[in-house]
Motif scaffolding. Structure first.
Motif, PDB file in Angstrom:
ATOM      1  N   LEU A 218      -3.982   5.308 -57.079  1.00 39.49           N
ATOM      2  CA  LEU A 218      -2.785   5.058 -56.288  1.00 39.49           C
ATOM      3  C   LEU A 218      -1.970   4.047 -57.132  1.00 39.49           C
ATOM      4  O   LEU A 218      -2.724   3.108 -57.817  1.00 39.49           O
ATOM      5  N   ASP A 219      -0.934   3.798 -56.693  1.00 36.63           N
ATOM      6  CA  ASP A 219       0.163   2.928 -57.551  1.00 36.63           C
ATOM      7  C   ASP A 219      -0.532   1.564 -57.067  1.00 36.63           C
ATOM      8  O   ASP A 219      -1.014   1.405 -55.829  1.00 36.63           O
ATOM      9  N   VAL A 220      -0.585   0.408 -57.738  1.00 38.98           N
ATOM     10  CA  VAL A 220      -1.108  -0.935 -57.534  1.00 38.98           C
ATOM     11  C   VAL A 220      -0.565  -1.251 -56.063  1.00 38.98           C
ATOM     12  O   VAL A 220      -1.155  -1.950 -55.357  1.00 38.98           O
ATOM     13  N   GLY A 221       0.685  -1.299 -56.048  1.00 39.10           N
ATOM     14  CA  GLY A 221       1.641  -1.728 -54.963  1.00 39.10           C
ATOM     15  C   GLY A 221       1.124  -1.078 -53.639  1.00 39.10           C
ATOM     16  O   GLY A 221       0.676  -1.665 -52.457  1.00 39.10           O
ATOM     17  N   VAL A 222       0.849  -0.009 -53.666  1.00 37.49           N
ATOM     18  CA  VAL A 222       0.092   1.103 -52.506  1.00 37.49           C
ATOM     19  C   VAL A 222      -1.191   0.697 -52.279  1.00 37.49           C
ATOM     20  O   VAL A 222      -1.641   0.233 -51.130  1.00 37.49           O
ATOM     21  N   GLN A 223      -2.025   0.212 -53.261  1.00 37.04           N
ATOM     22  CA  GLN A 223      -3.233  -0.187 -53.018  1.00 37.04           C
ATOM     23  C   GLN A 223      -3.421  -1.551 -52.173  1.00 37.04           C
ATOM     24  O   GLN A 223      -4.124  -1.699 -51.361  1.00 37.04           O
ATOM     25  N   GLU A 224      -2.551  -2.546 -52.759  1.00 35.50           N
ATOM     26  CA  GLU A 224      -2.526  -3.692 -52.092  1.00 35.50           C
ATOM     27  C   GLU A 224      -2.019  -3.604 -50.630  1.00 35.50           C
ATOM     28  O   GLU A 224      -2.617  -4.416 -49.893  1.00 35.50           O
ATOM     29  N   GLU A 225      -1.240  -2.780 -50.371  1.00 34.61           N
ATOM     30  CA  GLU A 225      -0.630  -2.616 -48.910  1.00 34.61           C
ATOM     31  C   GLU A 225      -1.806  -2.004 -47.912  1.00 34.61           C
ATOM     32  O   GLU A 225      -1.743  -2.558 -46.840  1.00 34.61           O
ATOM     33  N   PHE A 226      -2.604  -1.164 -48.585  1.00 35.63           N
ATOM     34  CA  PHE A 226      -3.518  -0.524 -47.828  1.00 35.63           C
ATOM     35  C   PHE A 226      -4.894  -1.594 -47.637  1.00 35.63           C
ATOM     36  O   PHE A 226      -5.260  -1.611 -46.479  1.00 35.63           O
ATOM     37  N   ILE A 227      -5.138  -2.562 -48.690  1.00 32.96           N
ATOM     38  CA  ILE A 227      -5.834  -3.595 -48.377  1.00 32.96           C
ATOM     39  C   ILE A 227      -5.319  -4.484 -47.363  1.00 32.96           C
ATOM     40  O   ILE A 227      -6.160  -4.845 -46.182  1.00 32.96           O
TER      41      ILE A 227
END
Length: 268
Positions: A218-227
């Motif tokens: 996933l896009d890094v930004g999407v990963q960070e938001e899921f976290i």
């Protein structure tokens, strides 16, 4: 099996081997292929026949129950803590998560409410027993002769988030290691029941569905938001530190109960 018991087994291997040899000599068990003589067999036959009347037909029952008794006594004496451990009591007092642990089951679940959502984290003590770090541990000793103890326990978790309105289920496959959650995959199920049920039928139905992309793709930004999404719901580093400790406590309790039940069966 916990690391503590593994270390104890390794440390005691020499003495146990010696005691096993002594036991073998005492009952005069011949090597395979050797000639059996009445003089060799007579003492063993009399010794076993006396125990067989009490504990069944097996000639090894007495030796086995003696070892089980020793192990059970050791575990009970080593665990001087009575009642619920302090770390678990403190966790419950926070009032965030509820602990669901059924005696005899290897699974543990943590559940909580978050607004109109239900959050559940499920994990199993089998991950402690199958820890690859423990399997690779060959009893290597440090400079002072002490074994190198593994410092972390990789634990596989299933995290699910469902909503009361029946809007489906969001599930996360993750690993807990070294105090953090490592997300591997995120799936969405339109049928919330299908996404959270732990039955064989539900598992079969899930196999034919798209389970979503690998988290790392996933896009890094999407990963960070899921976290951040999970952290807001309490799935954070504190929980990642708590889970292995809870599993060790659970595994120890189940192991002691297992020893008692097996000993009771052999003695019957």
């Amino acid at each position: 099996m916990t690391t503590f018991r593994i270390l104890r087994s390794l440390a005691a291997s020499t003495s146990r081997t010696a005691s096993t040899r002594a036991f073998t000599r005492s009952i005069h068990v011949p090597r395979l292929g050797s000639q059996l003589t009445p003089r060799t067999l007579a003492p063993a036959s009399r010794w076993f026949s006396a125990s067989a009347r009490v504990m069944g037909d097996g000639s090894t029952d007495l030796a086995l129950t003696q070892k089980l008794t020793e192990e059970l006594k050791y575990e009970q004496e080593a665990n001087t803590e009575t009642g619920e451990p302090e770390f678990l009591t403190a966790f419950k007092k926070r009032g965030v998560w509820e602990v669901e642990s059924i005696d005899g089951s290897d699974e543990v679940a943590l559940t909580r409410k978050f607004g109109n959502e239900s959050v559940r984290v499920i994990f199993s003590i089998s991950d402690l027993q199958n820890d690859p770090e423990q399997e690779d541990f060959d009893g290597a000793e440090g400079e002072e002769g002490e074994a190198d103890i593994p410092q972390s326990y990789p634990v596989r978790c299933s995290i699910s988030v469902t909503k009361e309105a029946g809007a489906g289920a969001l599930t996360f496959d993750a690993m807990v290691q070294e105090g953090v959650f490592v997300i591997e995959n995120i799936s969405f199920y339109a049928d919330g029941k299908l996404g959270t049920e732990m039955t064989a039928e539900a598992d079969w139905k899930r196999r034919g569905l798209y389970i979503g992309p690998q988290f790392e793709t996933l896009d890094v930004g999407v990963q960070e938001e899921f976290i951040r999404y999970l952290q807001e719901r309490g799935v954070n580093d504190d929980l990642a530190l708590f889970i292995p400790e809870l599993l060790e406590h659970k595994e120890q309790k189940e192991y002691v109960k297992w020893l008692g039940k097996v000993k009771g069966f052999v003695d019957a």
